[in-house]
Design an enzyme around this catalytic site. Structure first.
Site, PDB file in Angstrom:
ATOM      1  N   SER A 389       0.835  -1.195   0.000  1.00 24.17           N
ATOM      2  CA  SER A 389       0.000   0.000   0.000  1.00 24.17           C
ATOM      3  C   SER A 389       0.877   1.254   0.000  1.00 24.17           C
ATOM      4  CB  SER A 389      -0.948  -0.035   1.204  1.00 24.17           C
ATOM      5  OG  SER A 389      -1.910   1.000   1.121  1.00 24.17           O
ATOM      6  N   ASP A 441      -8.741  -3.774  -6.825  1.00 21.44           N
ATOM      7  CA  ASP A 441      -8.157  -2.946  -5.764  1.00 21.44           C
ATOM      8  C   ASP A 441      -8.151  -1.473  -6.187  1.00 21.44           C
ATOM      9  OD1 ASP A 441      -6.708  -1.786  -3.756  1.00 21.44           O
ATOM     10  OD2 ASP A 441      -4.995  -3.128  -3.911  1.00 21.44           O
TER      11      ASP A 441
END
EC number: 3.1.1.116
Length: 618
Positions: A389, A441
């Site tokens: 991330s 995502d």
């Protein structure tokens, strides 16, 4: 639909948002009215007692008041069902009905207060009757409290500033006054968003770097939402429509070109090797989350395994700095990675923003000689930087900074944010950075440019809508939970022809503030303006893991199976809507997907060849 204007200010609710709240209140009120009527009819003979006349009057007046409220709520709900998001005309009487409904709260509060006072005086009547009246008083105050909370939720702090100009705009002002107005609105919006973000992130520290991050994020959000007059339910309806539209487009596309590769092709061998590397290094990226993720992944045994490390203090030969509960974090890292204490030289839990984190780590590695010390101990090792991330973004930036001094550096960025590199830097990083993205995502597709594109698409699809909002939300909820036919879009489009969505719409202008500086209304469409921000790209080469088949809408019904392929960055140039757009970003989900795809590909390679070459979809 623009937010309603009541009492001279704009509210974060539209006139078509009252169907579900109205239905809920209507059910509660009707059941309450039936309960009071039953109580009165069954026990009115027991009201011949001291104070019984007051209680009898209380019940009769309360039933009459409830009947009036029920009629008013029914009217509000029926009017709220009319029209569409961009056609509020059939709902023009909504403000008057709401004024009536709000006015009815005053006699309700007075009567609830009188009922509480009469009960508190110790009325000597049948206990069942007294308990029933106490229940009615309690319910009255619960509903009043719920109404107050609802008003607080839909309160727009900027409503008082925006209401006078939401429809006419500041065109009657000169350029100086108009500029002052817009600057004042921008400053107020930034302040409001900064307060919201601070409340949402109340557990984060309050140092100078955090305050700068809060201010920057607040400015981004205020800029993003400043030129639209949408309420939250409009955005939810637009996202539901976009999800069905994207599925419809995908179903109507031509079958993907099939390219055959020999089992030992270099492309497949490279993919297999990088997948193995990703599978190995992902555990290190996940370990950086410390004990919360470890206990989440091991709910029964995790606390017992790292409990001793949390309580134990030991003398170490490595640096352990930054943050709280360091021993718990470090214990979870050891259990996740399988490493030993002697394998670590420096451990830091500083967690600033992407660029600040990369610069901080770079200074510690180079200026403090940590890398030199590491290579003096183990010169045969190579330098690999990993992260997930925002950590993936920091890892990619750090690898680029170290590239000159350590040309053999490699980086594996798991689910990194998209808006990091320029085009030239993205192409340069492909030789030493590999990014891994799972499914839909949202983070690897997240950039200011993509957010602007998402806003434009939401405005367009909402403007095409020819069904009431409540039907869109109900259909969207059913579609998210149970699936369905995406061709049944509640829009004016026929035959799934989505090309019409690129045409300008008059309805779009009703969803934008007339005074917005972001779009020029002199063009054919306010949504055709050039982007305000340069395009940015994800780092390195990209491996995309995609789910095969259906494992349930949320992946909880059966084990999912995934395929892997090299993907171009253009495949992540739009935000995809779906129930897994957030869960696909979770590190534990990504680890399970990697486990699945690596084991499946290994099993496929070990299968005996039967004269059929492997087939990949390009």
């Amino acid at each position: 639909m623009p937010g309603m204007v009541l009492f001279g200010r704009r509210w974060a609710i539209a006139s078509d948002d009252l169907v579900f709240p109205g239905f809920f209140e209507l059910v509660v009120r009707v059941l309450w009215w039936i309960g009071i009527l039953t109580l009165y009819l069954m026990h009115r003979g027991k009201l011949d007692c001291a104070g019984g006349a007051l209680l009898s009057s209380y019940l009769i007046v309360l039933m009459i008041l409830l009947a009036v409220v029920i009629c008013t709520v029914s009217a509000i709900m029926c009017v709220s069902m009319r029209g569409t998001i961009c056609n509020p005309g059939p709902r023009k009487s909504m403000s008057k009905l709401l004024y009536i409904r709000l006015a009815l709260f005053f006699p309700e509060m007075v009567w609830a207060s009188l009922g509480a006072a009469w009960v508190a005086d110790g009325v000597q009547c049948d206990r069942t009757v007294v308990n029933g009246i106490i229940a009615t008083v309690v319910v009255s105050w619960i509903i009043i409290a719920a109404t107050v909370v609802s008003i607080i939720i839909v309160f727009d702090p900027l409503g008082g500033k925006m209401a006078p100009y939401s429809s006419a705009g500041p065109s009657h002002l000169d350029s100086h006054d108009s500029s002052q107005l817009l600057n004042g609105l921008k400053t107020a919006a930034t302040s409001v968003w900064e307060t919201r973000i601070k409340l949402l992130c109340c557990c984060i520290g309050k140092d100078d770097h955090t305050r700068v991050a809060f201010s920057s994020t607040a400015e981004l959000f205020s800029t993003y939402f400043s030129d639209t007059d949408l309420v939250p339910s409009d955005i939810a309806a637009g996202l539901a429509l976009l999800h069905q539209q994207q599925d419809n487009i995908r179903n109507n596309q031509e079958p993907a070109q099939v390219v055959c590769h020999a089992p030992g092709s270099s492309q497949e061998a490279d993919l297999d090797a990088e997948l193995e590397n990703c599978h190995h290094y992902m555990q290190f990226a996940a370990a950086a989350y410390g004990w919360p993720l470890y206990i989440y992944r091991n709910p029964l045994t995790g606390l017992c395994r790292i409990g001793g490390d949390c309580c134990r203090s030991r003398t170490t030969d490595y640096d352990l700095v930054g943050g709280d509960q360091l021993n718990c974090h470090f214990g979870s890292i050891l259990h996740t990675t399988g490493l030993q204490y002697r394998d670590f030289i420096h451990v830091s839990f500083h967690d600033k923003g992407i660029s600040q984190a990369a610069r901080y780590v770079y200074q510690r590695l180079i200026n403090d000689g940590i890398l030199s010390q590491a290579f003096s101990i183990a010169p045969e090792y190579r330098l690999v930087i990993v992260g997930h991330s925002l950590g993936g973004g920091a890892a990619a930036l750090l690898a680029t900074m170290l590239r000159a001094a350590y040309p053999q550096v490699r980086c594996y960025a798991f689910s990194p944010p998209r808006g990091l590199w320029s085009k030239a830097l993205q192409e340069y990083s492909q030789s030493f950075i590999v990014s891994l993205v799972l499914g839909k995502d949202v983070i690897p597709r997240l950039s200011v440019t993509n957010l602007e594109d998402l806003k434009r698409r939401i405005l367009r699809v909402v403007a095409h809508c020819n069904k009431p909002k409540y039907k869109i939300l109900l259909h969207g909820l059913w579609y998210e939970l149970f699936g369905g036919n995406p061709n049944n879009l509640p829009t004016e489009l026929d035959g799934g022809d989505q090309e019409v969505l690129t045409q300008p719409l008059l309805g779009e202008q009703s969803l934008l503030t007339r005074w917005s500086p972001a779009y020029s209304f002199s063009s054919d469409s306010p949504l055709d303006s050039s982007p305000k921000y340069p395009p940015l790209y994800p780092p390195g080469r990209i491996i995309h893991l995609q789910e095969e088949g259906a494992s349930g809408r949320f992946g909880c019904c059966s084990a999912a199976h995934y395929s892997a392929k090299w993907s171009h960055e253009a495949e992540f140039s739009k935000i995809l809507i779906g129930p897994k757009m957030l869960t696909d970003h979770m590190p534990d989900i990504l680890m399970r997907a990697l486990d699945s795809v690596v084991s499946d590909r290994a099993a496929c390679v070990s299968c005996p060849a039967q004269g059929v070459s492997s087939v990949d979809v390009a």
